[in-house]
Design a protein around this motif. Structure first.
Motif, mmCIF file in Angstrom:
data_model
loop_
_atom_site.group_PDB
_atom_site.id
_atom_site.type_symbol
_atom_site.label_atom_id
_atom_site.label_comp_id
_atom_site.label_asym_id
_atom_site.label_seq_id
_atom_site.Cartn_x
_atom_site.Cartn_y
_atom_site.Cartn_z
ATOM 1 N N MET A 1 38.156 51.882 44.265
ATOM 2 C CA MET A 1 38.564 50.683 44.995
ATOM 3 C C MET A 1 37.471 49.634 45.132
ATOM 4 O O MET A 1 37.585 48.711 45.932
ATOM 5 N N LYS A 2 36.387 49.785 44.362
ATOM 6 C CA LYS A 2 35.347 48.754 44.396
ATOM 7 C C LYS A 2 35.578 47.735 43.292
ATOM 8 O O LYS A 2 35.730 48.092 42.123
ATOM 9 N N LEU A 3 35.559 46.480 43.687
ATOM 10 C CA LEU A 3 35.879 45.391 42.770
ATOM 11 C C LEU A 3 35.071 45.452 41.480
ATOM 12 O O LEU A 3 35.612 45.261 40.383
ATOM 13 N N TYR B 1 45.530 40.110 45.274
ATOM 14 C CA TYR B 1 45.129 41.521 45.342
ATOM 15 C C TYR B 1 43.620 41.656 45.181
ATOM 16 O O TYR B 1 42.975 42.406 45.918
ATOM 17 N N LEU B 2 43.044 40.915 44.250
ATOM 18 C CA LEU B 2 41.594 40.983 44.043
ATOM 19 C C LEU B 2 40.845 40.534 45.295
ATOM 20 O O LEU B 2 39.807 41.109 45.651
ATOM 21 N N TYR C 1 39.133 39.595 33.895
ATOM 22 C CA TYR C 1 39.559 38.400 34.648
ATOM 23 C C TYR C 1 38.413 37.412 34.789
ATOM 24 O O TYR C 1 38.552 36.223 34.490
ATOM 25 N N TYR D 1 48.417 38.999 41.730
ATOM 26 C CA TYR D 1 47.238 39.670 41.196
ATOM 27 C C TYR D 1 45.934 39.067 41.741
ATOM 28 O O TYR D 1 45.070 39.815 42.247
ATOM 29 N N PRO D 2 45.776 37.739 41.732
ATOM 30 C CA PRO D 2 44.546 37.181 42.327
ATOM 31 C C PRO D 2 44.425 37.491 43.819
ATOM 32 O O PRO D 2 43.330 37.748 44.317
ATOM 33 N N PHE E 1 39.082 43.319 36.563
ATOM 34 C CA PHE E 1 38.300 42.229 37.153
ATOM 35 C C PHE E 1 37.208 41.750 36.200
ATOM 36 O O PHE E 1 36.920 40.553 36.115
ATOM 37 N N PHE F 1 36.283 47.567 38.609
ATOM 38 C CA PHE F 1 37.584 47.268 38.005
ATOM 39 C C PHE F 1 37.404 46.694 36.610
ATOM 40 O O PHE F 1 36.782 45.640 36.452
ATOM 41 N N VAL G 1 41.042 43.391 47.716
ATOM 42 C CA VAL G 1 40.112 44.456 47.315
ATOM 43 C C VAL G 1 38.698 44.120 47.784
ATOM 44 O O VAL G 1 37.980 44.969 48.328
ATOM 45 N N ALA G 2 38.317 42.853 47.599
ATOM 46 C CA ALA G 2 36.981 42.418 48.026
ATOM 47 C C ALA G 2 36.822 42.570 49.534
ATOM 48 O O ALA G 2 35.740 42.933 50.023
#
Lengths: 150, 150
Positions: B13-15, A48-49, B24, A45-46, B21, B18, A52-53
């Motif tokens: 798809m922009k962080l 993936y983030l 998180y 999961y991290p 996120f 989310f 995404v960035a």
DNA sequence: AGCTATTAAATCGCGTACGATATAAATCGA
DNA sequence: TCGATTTATATCGTACGCGATTTAATAGCT
């Protein structure tokens, strides 16, 4: 007329009344929901983030990724090394400023974006919420985060 | 009239869009806010949550603590051993059912509750939110968590 | 130019967090 | 009652996540 009362210390000390615990446990819940979807991509999961960035903006330094993700280099460096080992990104010292490391998507890493395109829908689905509602809640929590980091 | 549109895949798809996120990163933010407050008590943030659960209800099994905190025994066992080594709790096999381990506060652990009594106020303060607002947001996120774990 | 201060990553130690597996005890069924 | 199954913790391996420190490079000052 009755004003909202300050909660008693007793009430304040119950786990289920903690906003922080709601967030703490919701975060774990998200991790669990993402797991089966991300297994397909061989990403945690991290990780993936981070991807995404990078899909949003390629060619970033470790520092700028850290700012966006609110992570330290001590967290990112090992993660990025793993993503590099998997062939999704490259890590290269900046020629102009050798202190910086530029993180870039490889062809494979870029291509992974397509494969990942169905993930967000699966997550939205799991929340059981309407997109507008999700957006509102997301905004509230981002505001909270900003207050906490002030 | 205009209906709320489904967000485009690009937007999805922009962080910063989310929800996961936001949660998180808010979770990390909470950890940072708690750090200086909990340093006084020699507790980490997850350890503090365990203590809160025990202050609320003493003499629990590892399993029941795990249910309340949404944690596995593989996470709790080492944590509880540390809290035991610090003298805040005791871990004893249940005489009636030797499979279970009963976790109990020591005198010191119980006494720590007083010392920790000012922590929640500090946190509420850091959120910059009204208690009622905090309660509402907490509830929304708990509902979200329940959906995710369904 | 040369010295100092600052900046960017990396490294190290410690503490979560989980999945998979192991171990031991209790329960269930024939 | 005995063997199989289930249940409760513990153990192991891997991956975060951070604070403190280190290393290397740049910027800044005289």
């Amino acid at each position: 007329m009755a004003k909202a009362e300050t909660p008693s210390p007793e009430e304040l000390m119950k786990l289920d009344n903690f906003l922080c615990f709601a967030i703490y446990s919701a975060n774990h819940a998200f991790t669990r929901v993402y797991k089966p979807l991300l297994d397909e991509l061989d990403l945690t999961y991290p990780q993936y983030l981070v991807m995404v960035a990078l899909w949003e903006k390629d060619d970033q330094t470790v520092g700028s990724l850290g700012e966006k993700l609110f992570l330290e280099s001590s967290t990112l460096t090992p993660m990025l090394k793993r993503l590099e080992a998997m062939g999704y990104i490259s890590r290269v010292r900046d020629r102009a400023d050798e202190r910086q490391v530029r993180v870039r998507l490889t062809e494979i890493g870029r291509a992974l974006k397509e494969k990942a395109s169905t993930v967000p829908l699966g997550i939205v689905d799991a929340t059981g919420m309407e997109p507008a509602e999700i957006g509102r809640l997301k905004k509230e929590i981002a505001t909270l985060r900003a207050s906490l980091l002030r």
